[in-house]
Design a protein around this motif. Structure first.
Motif, mmCIF file in Angstrom:
data_model
loop_
_atom_site.group_PDB
_atom_site.id
_atom_site.type_symbol
_atom_site.label_atom_id
_atom_site.label_comp_id
_atom_site.label_asym_id
_atom_site.label_seq_id
_atom_site.Cartn_x
_atom_site.Cartn_y
_atom_site.Cartn_z
ATOM 1 N N ALA A 155 -8.022 -45.761 17.578
ATOM 2 C CA ALA A 155 -6.860 -45.734 16.699
ATOM 3 C C ALA A 155 -7.168 -46.520 15.429
ATOM 4 C CB ALA A 155 -5.647 -46.317 17.408
ATOM 5 N N THR A 156 -6.537 -46.151 14.329
ATOM 6 C CA THR A 156 -6.827 -46.805 13.056
ATOM 7 C C THR A 156 -6.056 -48.100 12.862
ATOM 8 O OG1 THR A 156 -5.102 -45.540 11.916
ATOM 9 C CG2 THR A 156 -7.311 -44.587 11.964
ATOM 10 N N PRO B 188 -2.882 -52.034 18.046
ATOM 11 C CA PRO B 188 -1.810 -51.494 18.897
ATOM 12 C C PRO B 188 -0.457 -52.161 18.674
ATOM 13 C CG PRO B 188 -3.822 -51.723 20.173
ATOM 14 C CD PRO B 188 -4.095 -52.341 18.829
ATOM 15 N N ALA C 247 0.920 -50.905 15.421
ATOM 16 C CA ALA C 247 1.295 -49.500 15.546
ATOM 17 C C ALA C 247 2.635 -49.350 16.261
ATOM 18 C CB ALA C 247 0.209 -48.734 16.296
ATOM 19 N N PRO D 72 1.392 -43.857 17.187
ATOM 20 C CA PRO D 72 -0.044 -43.903 17.496
ATOM 21 C C PRO D 72 -0.548 -42.659 18.220
ATOM 22 C CG PRO D 72 1.183 -45.361 18.962
ATOM 23 C CD PRO D 72 2.152 -44.904 17.904
ATOM 24 N N TYR E 185 -1.263 -41.958 21.270
ATOM 25 C CA TYR E 185 -2.429 -42.275 22.103
ATOM 26 C C TYR E 185 -2.732 -41.125 23.054
ATOM 27 C CZ TYR E 185 -1.971 -47.124 20.496
ATOM 28 O OH TYR E 185 -1.896 -48.265 19.732
ATOM 29 N N GLN F 243 -8.699 -43.211 24.612
ATOM 30 C CA GLN F 243 -9.151 -44.207 23.637
ATOM 31 C C GLN F 243 -9.217 -45.593 24.276
ATOM 32 O OE1 GLN F 243 -5.685 -42.775 21.662
ATOM 33 N NE2 GLN F 243 -6.761 -42.593 19.724
ATOM 34 N N SER G 292 -2.591 -35.408 15.966
ATOM 35 C CA SER G 292 -3.220 -36.613 15.449
ATOM 36 C C SER G 292 -2.289 -37.824 15.463
ATOM 37 C CB SER G 292 -3.692 -36.370 14.006
ATOM 38 O OG SER G 292 -2.577 -36.312 13.136
ATOM 39 N N GLU G 293 -2.898 -38.976 15.344
ATOM 40 C CA GLU G 293 -2.154 -40.221 15.114
ATOM 41 C C GLU G 293 -1.325 -40.074 13.840
ATOM 42 O OE1 GLU G 293 -3.311 -44.889 14.009
ATOM 43 O OE2 GLU G 293 -4.869 -43.393 14.381
#
Length: 311
Positions: A185-186, A189, A192, A230, A232, A236, A272-273
């Motif tokens: 993830a960019t 957590p 996010a 996020p 998820y 990940q 996508s996130e």
């Protein structure tokens, strides 16, 4: 794991159960390096574009033959036998994705003369949960012109099976990308989760005109919906603990203008996130757009935003 058992896992229903089941094969997947979340690019007048103008990469090739789809299609399509969708709907994608975690996919029809698309499944053959999204479209979305971002786990056919007024059709592209479902993830957590559920809408002026505060009823509009989440995938790792992060993603999205549905989406781990959806539609005269979002943890968010173009 045998190929047949892997195919059964990918085809398992519903999407949430497929995502949970995917955790079984997590040790077999390698984490990939992630890049910053890509923003949608300003398209050329009249049509959305999945390829950044600065690079002008060649378009992805058509669907390629492969055994994976033969294993999946009965579970996904049942007894449907879709016709060739060429000339009715096209799928645009980059030849080689810059970021496998945010691959832009554009769904577009050539003109209003094409049969109206009622609903569609976006399928990424080689992803652990291959049905990325099931979409339902209101009449104002015709002719369809829409962009969304997906994760692609390995080189794969990305196909659209669309139900039209004239029956089901299928088309797609072969996309070169890998590692998208397990890419880190960019955002941290905790950060996010603190911004999760924020909804923004950006309205664009009509091509060839100056920005206007409203669009008359019956004209085409272009809008982008952005959601902080996020998303998820369950594949990940936390970059500090190196433990796998549990699947947690948007599984329901509804976008209305006034009381009329524009589109709805049932999503899975392949979206996508921080999902972004850019689309065109016919204005019904109502002043606002309403966005309703739900995720797999039972959270829900809703926001009503004006259609007006920011000056």
């Amino acid at each position: 794991m045998s190929r047949s058992s892997s195919a059964i896992l990918r085809a398992a229903k519903p999407p949430l159960m497929r995502a949970a089941a995917a955790a079984v094969i997590v040790p077999a997947l390698m984490a990939a390096s992630g890049l910053a979340l890509a923003e949608t690019k300003t398209p050329a007048a009249g049509k959305l574009s999945a390829i950044p103008a600065a690079k002008q990469e060649p378009a992805a090739p058509p669907l390629q033959p492969g055994s994976t789809w033969e294993d999946l299609k009965a579970d996904i399509l049942g007894d449907q036998a879709p016709a060739d969708g060429s000339g009715i709907i096209s799928v645009g994608a980059p030849y080689r994705a810059n970021d496998a975690a945010t691959v832009p996919i554009v769904l577009s029809q050539p003109s209003a003369a094409a049969p109206r698309i009622l609903s569609a499944k976006l399928i990424i053959d080689e992803n652990p949960a291959p049905v990325a999204a099931t979409l339902t479209f209101g009449a104002a979305m015709h002719p369809l012109d829409m962009e969304l971002r997906v994760r692609v786990n390995q080189y794969s056919n990305v196909r659209l099976v669309a139900d039209t007024e004239q029956g089901p059709v299928m088309t797609g592209r072969f996309v070169k990308a890998s590692g998208g479902c397990s890419a880190p993830a960019t955002r941290d957590p905790q950060l996010a989760l603190s911004t999760m559920g924020e909804i923004r809408v950006r309205n664009f002026p009509q091509a060839g005109t100056a920005a206007a505060m409203s669009t008359p009823e019956g004209q085409r509009r272009e809008t982008q919906v952005m959601i902080r989440h996020p998303n998820y995938s369950g594949l990940q790792r936390d970059q500090i603990t190196q433990l796998f992060i549990a699947a947690h993603f948007i599984d329901k999205l509804d976008v209305y203008q006034g009381d009329d549905l524009l589109f709805s989406m049932e999503g899975g781990i392949s979206i996508s996130e921080n999902p972004v959806f850019r689309f065109s539609y016919t204005d019904n005269g109502s002043p606002d757009l309403k966005v309703h979002v739900e995720d797999t943890e039972g959270n829900s968010w809703e926001k009503t935003l004006p259609k007006q173009v920011e000056g």
